[in-house]
Design an enzyme around this catalytic site. Structure first.
Site, mmCIF file in Angstrom:
data_model
loop_
_atom_site.group_PDB
_atom_site.id
_atom_site.type_symbol
_atom_site.label_atom_id
_atom_site.label_comp_id
_atom_site.label_asym_id
_atom_site.label_seq_id
_atom_site.Cartn_x
_atom_site.Cartn_y
_atom_site.Cartn_z
ATOM 1 N N SER A 1 -3.926 9.735 -1.067
ATOM 2 C CA SER A 1 -3.034 9.229 -2.104
ATOM 3 C C SER A 1 -1.943 10.255 -2.375
ATOM 4 O O SER A 1 -2.003 11.394 -1.919
ATOM 5 C CB SER A 1 -3.813 8.934 -3.389
ATOM 6 N N LYS B 1 -12.417 -0.563 13.356
ATOM 7 C CA LYS B 1 -11.371 0.297 13.912
ATOM 8 C C LYS B 1 -11.560 0.509 15.415
ATOM 9 O O LYS B 1 -10.581 0.587 16.175
ATOM 10 C CB LYS B 1 -11.349 1.644 13.175
ATOM 11 N N TYR C 1 -16.537 -0.349 8.743
ATOM 12 C CA TYR C 1 -15.163 0.121 8.868
ATOM 13 C C TYR C 1 -14.928 0.728 10.253
ATOM 14 O O TYR C 1 -13.936 0.407 10.926
ATOM 15 C CB TYR C 1 -14.877 1.148 7.777
ATOM 16 N N LEU D 1 1.138 3.646 2.263
ATOM 17 C CA LEU D 1 1.806 3.790 3.549
ATOM 18 C C LEU D 1 2.811 2.663 3.771
ATOM 19 O O LEU D 1 3.905 2.892 4.290
ATOM 20 C CB LEU D 1 0.780 3.801 4.683
ATOM 21 N N SER E 1 0.850 -1.195 0.000
ATOM 22 C CA SER E 1 0.000 0.000 0.000
ATOM 23 C C SER E 1 0.882 1.240 0.000
ATOM 24 O O SER E 1 2.111 1.153 0.169
ATOM 25 C CB SER E 1 -0.901 -0.003 1.235
#
Length: 311
Positions: free
Chosen positions: A226, A195, A191, A49, A47
């Site tokens: 991005s 988390k 999501y 990151l 990814s």
């Protein structure tokens, strides 16, 4: 006296700027010395990151284990790291195929890493899967997939590697989480739930393993944008919700988060919250003025705001 003060002001500003520059350079050099020879596992290394974390830790001299679910992209990352590295100061990364949403393969991956290096010094739980949509339109199957990737996958890998850290009485586990571990945003129920669950698990684990000198760190940015997406200027003429959400969703760059992860490892920080003032204020508003917070959020739903995708 007034003239002297005017002349001294530029010199004072120059001095402060110089001190800040020196501090940044010392911090950068110190960061590089934090991980030499350490075995560092990075999940979802392919990814945005993940790539930046791989770059930072590889430059710092870590023995990298790069995990991802696409072998070709892992090899591309490997080539990119090797092409710019100094062979005398870096180690060849190990590549491992790993899809955290497939829980059954996680123990085998952990065993492979431990068999290869004998230990893991730092685990960076970076993998994450996102989904957007009204709660009643998201299937239970998709809810489970999100929980597997964002919660059960990371904790399964953590549990597989944790006994080694406890027996050696050293190690650090970093969870790259999200602001939605602090509060939820409409149309991201699964999501946000994943988390919240992950943050709760690692907050509890932190206290459990402190006596073994194992450090648990959480790094929670807003959204990781991005490489080529930049926020537009705020518009106070828009509704409160739109202004709030725009300030909330335009997150930090992967390079910034990777550098913060390195600082977190070096300083053994327990919790880091990366956000501009609006999201930070939202966390406190949610805690101390929940009714106002819920009203603002509900206002956005009533306006049928089209929520932008993250990254």
């Amino acid at each position: 006296m007034g003239v002297m003060a005017v002349l001294m002001l530029p010199l004072l500003l120059l001095g402060i700027s110089g001190l800040l520059f020196i501090y940044q350079e010392v911090s950068r050099l110190w960061s590089k010395s934090a991980v030499p020879n350490k075995v560092v596992v990075i999940t979802d290394a392919i990814s945005g990151l993940g790539k930046e974390c791989a770059r930072v830790f590889h430059t710092g001299g870590a023995r990298l284990v790069l995990c991802g679910k696409n072998w070709e992209r892992l090899e591309n990352l490997y080539d990119a790291l090797i092409s710019v590295a100094d062979p005398s100061k870096t180690f060849t990364p190990k590549l491992v195929l790993l899809d955290l949403s497939d829980i059954s393969c996680v123990p085998d991956v952990a065993k492979e890493v431990l068999d290869c290096y004998g230990c893991v010094d730092i685990l960076i739980n970076n993998a994450s899967v996102k989904v957007k949509g009204p709660a009643h339109k998201i299937s239970l199957e998709l809810d489970k997939k999100i929980m597997d990737a964002n919660y059960f996958g990371p904790i399964t890998l953590t549990k597989a590697l944790l006994p080694n850290m406890i027996s050696r009485r050293t190690g650090q586990i970093v969870l790259v989480n999200n602001i939605q571990g602090k509060f939820g945003i409409p149309f991201r129920t699964a999501y946000a739930a994943s988390k919240h669950a992950a943050l709760g698990f690692f907050d509890c684990l932190r206290a459990e393993v402190e006596e073994y000198d194992v450090v648990i760190s959480t790094v929670s940015p807003t959204f990781i944008r991005s490489y080529h997406v930049y926020p537009e200027q705020g518009n106070w003429e828009a509704s409160i919700w739109k202004f709030f959400f725009r300030k909330l969703t335009y997150g930090v760059h992967p390079v910034e988060v990777a550098e913060e992860v390195m600082r977190t490892v070096r300083r053994k920080k327990q919790e880091v919250f990366m956000a501009n003032p609006i999201p930070k204020a939202a966390v406190y508003v949610r805690t101390f003025f929940p009714e106002f917070f819920f009203a603002v959020v509900a206002c956005g739903v009533k306006e049928k705001l089209n929520v932008p995708e993250e990254g």
